[in-house]
Design a protein around this motif. Structure first.
Motif, PDB file in Angstrom:
ATOM      1  N   ALA A 165     -26.499  18.612 -71.568  1.00  0.00           N
ATOM      2  CA  ALA A 165     -27.024  19.893 -71.076  1.00  0.00           C
ATOM      3  C   ALA A 165     -25.967  21.000 -71.112  1.00  0.00           C
ATOM      4  O   ALA A 165     -26.256  22.145 -71.454  1.00  0.00           O
ATOM      5  N   SER A 166     -24.728  20.656 -70.753  1.00  0.00           N
ATOM      6  CA  SER A 166     -23.695  21.705 -70.664  1.00  0.00           C
ATOM      7  C   SER A 166     -23.243  22.213 -72.027  1.00  0.00           C
ATOM      8  O   SER A 166     -22.465  23.159 -72.113  1.00  0.00           O
ATOM      9  N   ASN A 178     -18.596   8.290 -50.913  1.00  0.00           N
ATOM     10  CA  ASN A 178     -17.636   8.740 -51.925  1.00  0.00           C
ATOM     11  C   ASN A 178     -16.315   7.976 -51.843  1.00  0.00           C
ATOM     12  O   ASN A 178     -15.231   8.565 -51.920  1.00  0.00           O
ATOM     13  N   PHE A 179     -16.389   6.665 -51.677  1.00  0.00           N
ATOM     14  CA  PHE A 179     -15.169   5.869 -51.574  1.00  0.00           C
ATOM     15  C   PHE A 179     -14.309   6.029 -52.829  1.00  0.00           C
ATOM     16  O   PHE A 179     -14.780   5.800 -53.950  1.00  0.00           O
ATOM     17  N   GLY A 180     -13.065   6.409 -52.618  1.00  0.00           N
ATOM     18  CA  GLY A 180     -12.118   6.536 -53.724  1.00  0.00           C
ATOM     19  C   GLY A 180     -12.415   7.661 -54.695  1.00  0.00           C
ATOM     20  O   GLY A 180     -11.747   7.780 -55.722  1.00  0.00           O
ATOM     21  N   GLY A 181     -13.409   8.485 -54.380  1.00  0.00           N
ATOM     22  CA  GLY A 181     -13.778   9.543 -55.325  1.00  0.00           C
ATOM     23  C   GLY A 181     -14.257   8.988 -56.657  1.00  0.00           C
ATOM     24  O   GLY A 181     -14.161   9.642 -57.697  1.00  0.00           O
ATOM     25  N   ILE A 182     -14.799   7.752 -56.626  1.00  0.00           N
ATOM     26  CA  ILE A 182     -15.209   7.109 -57.881  1.00  0.00           C
ATOM     27  C   ILE A 182     -16.319   7.885 -58.608  1.00  0.00           C
ATOM     28  O   ILE A 182     -16.283   8.019 -59.839  1.00  0.00           O
ATOM     29  N   PRO A 183     -17.313   8.440 -57.886  1.00  0.00           N
ATOM     30  CA  PRO A 183     -18.314   9.237 -58.620  1.00  0.00           C
ATOM     31  C   PRO A 183     -17.688  10.378 -59.424  1.00  0.00           C
ATOM     32  O   PRO A 183     -18.049  10.599 -60.582  1.00  0.00           O
ATOM     33  N   GLU A 184     -16.721  11.085 -58.813  1.00  0.00           N
ATOM     34  CA  GLU A 184     -16.053  12.174 -59.531  1.00  0.00           C
ATOM     35  C   GLU A 184     -15.222  11.632 -60.698  1.00  0.00           C
ATOM     36  O   GLU A 184     -15.141  12.240 -61.753  1.00  0.00           O
ATOM     37  N   MET A 185     -14.595  10.473 -60.497  1.00  0.00           N
ATOM     38  CA  MET A 185     -13.797   9.866 -61.564  1.00  0.00           C
ATOM     39  C   MET A 185     -14.645   9.608 -62.804  1.00  0.00           C
ATOM     40  O   MET A 185     -14.279   9.988 -63.925  1.00  0.00           O
ATOM     41  N   VAL A 186     -15.806   8.965 -62.600  1.00  0.00           N
ATOM     42  CA  VAL A 186     -16.654   8.612 -63.739  1.00  0.00           C
ATOM     43  C   VAL A 186     -17.228   9.876 -64.381  1.00  0.00           C
ATOM     44  O   VAL A 186     -17.297   9.993 -65.607  1.00  0.00           O
ATOM     45  N   SER A 187     -17.616  10.837 -63.533  1.00  0.00           N
ATOM     46  CA  SER A 187     -18.130  12.105 -64.050  1.00  0.00           C
ATOM     47  C   SER A 187     -17.081  12.800 -64.919  1.00  0.00           C
ATOM     48  O   SER A 187     -17.370  13.258 -66.030  1.00  0.00           O
ATOM     49  N   ALA A 188     -15.845  12.853 -64.437  1.00  0.00           N
ATOM     50  CA  ALA A 188     -14.762  13.496 -65.191  1.00  0.00           C
ATOM     51  C   ALA A 188     -14.508  12.774 -66.510  1.00  0.00           C
ATOM     52  O   ALA A 188     -14.221  13.400 -67.537  1.00  0.00           O
ATOM     53  N   MET A 189     -14.633  11.461 -66.495  1.00  0.00           N
ATOM     54  CA  MET A 189     -14.454  10.693 -67.739  1.00  0.00           C
ATOM     55  C   MET A 189     -15.517  11.062 -68.759  1.00  0.00           C
ATOM     56  O   MET A 189     -15.234  11.185 -69.949  1.00  0.00           O
ATOM     57  N   GLY A 190     -16.752  11.228 -68.279  1.00  0.00           N
ATOM     58  CA  GLY A 190     -17.817  11.636 -69.183  1.00  0.00           C
ATOM     59  C   GLY A 190     -17.508  12.963 -69.858  1.00  0.00           C
ATOM     60  O   GLY A 190     -17.619  13.109 -71.074  1.00  0.00           O
ATOM     61  N   PHE A 191     -17.071  13.940 -69.056  1.00  0.00           N
ATOM     62  CA  PHE A 191     -16.752  15.262 -69.604  1.00  0.00           C
ATOM     63  C   PHE A 191     -15.554  15.208 -70.560  1.00  0.00           C
ATOM     64  O   PHE A 191     -15.513  15.925 -71.556  1.00  0.00           O
ATOM     65  N   ALA A 192     -14.580  14.340 -70.240  1.00  0.00           N
ATOM     66  CA  ALA A 192     -13.347  14.293 -71.039  1.00  0.00           C
ATOM     67  C   ALA A 192     -13.468  13.365 -72.245  1.00  0.00           C
ATOM     68  O   ALA A 192     -12.541  13.287 -73.061  1.00  0.00           O
TER      69      ALA A 192
END
Length: 455
Positions: A275-276, A410-424
């Motif tokens: 989408a982005s 949001n333990f360990g910020g894992i959702p953000e980690m995986v999301s950032a991996m997708g973008f990167a």
């Protein structure tokens, strides 16, 4: 699964076990998100001002009117762009402004650790075993056998916030592809099969040598949904131990394998469009629907709320659960987006928990027989979906929803980690997780000690 609005045998109506009570015109106040505050998620669930002929709107109005009349209350709502923060300020001031908080599970989670919410097990007249309370959510979201937040049939946003696939029927026929419904029934709707079908249709249709929003793709999605995709393979950040306490279960061979193949898929710009990546679109989500409508997308990984929007288009579409992700997996799993779903919780400042419980149980039970059947039958089954098979898929999806407590907190910020991996465009899941494994376990330890102190 039992259809909402009916008993297991489809006949007798279950009644809420409530007293004959009258509350002298008491204003029963929810705090919740309101109209115009978020383009896709400010859905009317709790309160509407008047009848307008829309079946969902009118179901809510009529439900509130029935309960108001029966118990001599006025059901009202304070609309806030951030209901959890509004509730927090009220609780800090020791004010009994709001009887019930309706916000996302993720937003409510922050209040739990402050000791700001009541254990619903101890609120009089709330019967969590009744079918209008979501048993999956209550099981997944309880902590030390206490339940501070859960999901119910008071509203329908938990249905709208469920991850699914839609597919373009015209393209299935044009390309002679296997019937997706048959694949689901035969347990052959797998990640690999979906990817194979996606590759068949992708094409640089304008011949300019690049794949972009003007071309045809096998899959539409968004970079930050890799974890939601993997959750269909029963990948969770946390589950619960024998004492009903969270424990990290995230990293193992299965998690690594599933997340790696999802992240590899997300990098495949020849077959997958995110989408982005739209350029110049007024609304990237509407632009995705337009691609489906133009027969330039075979599948879309999306939330159920898009189904109601897609029905505005001519597109002949169907609905599917997310595919089976792991070898040997036999059940489809439908992750619920905990940042979007609505939930219910009760502030500790409730001065009359019995009254709070009576009205909440009455509204929720009424919804189970009024709002939810109308949502299913009219909004989704009648208008949104164009065929009988989709109804079968619908039951599979809603019968197998999962709520990840590790996501909620949001333990360990894992959702953000995986999301950032997708973008990167990164796929090295194990390396990324190892960097934050200690933090993740520290988060859980801190969570457990905080919760234990609250008891």
């Amino acid at each position: 699964t039992t259809a909402p609005g009916s008993d297991a045998d489809g006949s007798t109506r279950l009644e809420a076990d409530l007293p004959d009570a009258a509350y002298d015109g008491y204003e029963y106040m929810f705090v919740t998100i309101g109209p115009g505050m978020n383009v896709h998620w400010a859905l009317p669930e709790i309160y509407v001002e008047n009848l307008n002929g829309d079946i969902i709107n009118d179901s809510i109005y009529e439900r509130n009117s029935r309960i108001s009349e029966r118990f001599k209350v006025t059901v009202s709502a304070h609309f806030s762009a951030n209901p959890a923060e509004t509730a927090r300020q009220s609780i800090l001031a020791n004010s009994d402004d709001y009887d019930v908080l309706s916000t996302s599970v993720s937003a409510a989670a922050g209040l739990i650790l402050s000791g700001y919410l009541l254990d619903l097990h101890y609120v009089p007249y709330i019967d969590l075993d009744k079918p209008w309370w979501n048993q999956n959510a209550s099981e997944h979201l309880s902590i030390m056998n206490k339940l501070y937040v859960t999901v119910s049939d008071l509203g329908y946003r938990d249905k709208e916030a469920t991850w699914i696939f839609t597919f373009n029927k015209t393209m299935i026929n044009d390309f002679g592809l296997d019937d997706p419904y048959g694949l689901v029934r035969d347990k052959k709707w797998t990640f690999e099969k979906m990817y194979d079908m996606a590759r068949v249709v992708s094409s640089d249709i304008n011949g300019d040598g690049k794949m972009d929003q003007n071309d045809r793709f096998g899959l539409l999605t968004q970079y930050h949904t890799a974890l939601q995709f993997a959750e269909s393979g029963e990948v969770l950040i946390a589950s619960k131990d024998k004492d009903d306490m969270p424990e990290i279960v995230f990293m193992n061979e299965k998690t690594e394998a599933i997340l790696t193949k999802v992240l590899e898929l997300f990098k495949d710009g020849d077959n997958v469009f995110h989408a982005s990546n739209f350029i110049g679109a007024d609304d990237i989500w509407d632009a995705q629907l337009q691609m489906m409508n133009d027969n330039r997308a075979l599948f879309q990984q999306t939330l159920m709320n898009r189904v109601l929007l897609l029905r505005e288009y001519e597109c002949d579409f169907g609905i599917l659960p997310q595919p089976l992700m792991a070898q040997g997996q036999t059940e489809y799993r439908a992750p619920v987006d905990l940042g979007c779903t609505s939930s219910v919780s009760i502030p500790v400042t409730a001065t009359d928990p019995e009254r709070t419980g009576v009205i909440l149980e009455a509204l929720t039970a009424d919804s189970y027989y009024s709002l939810i059947p109308n949502y299913y039958e009219v909004a989704i089954k009648g208008k949104g979906l164009r065929d009988e098979e989709s109804l079968e898929m619908f039951d599979i999806i809603f019968g197998n929803r999962i709520y990840d407590i590790g996501w909620a907190y949001n333990f360990g910020g894992i959702p953000e980690m995986v999301s950032a991996m997708g973008f990167a465009g990164q796929t090295n899941v194990l390396t990324q997780y190892n960097r934050r494994e200690k933090m993740t376990h520290n988060d859980v330890d801190k969570f457990i000690s905080t919760i234990t102190e609250l008891q």
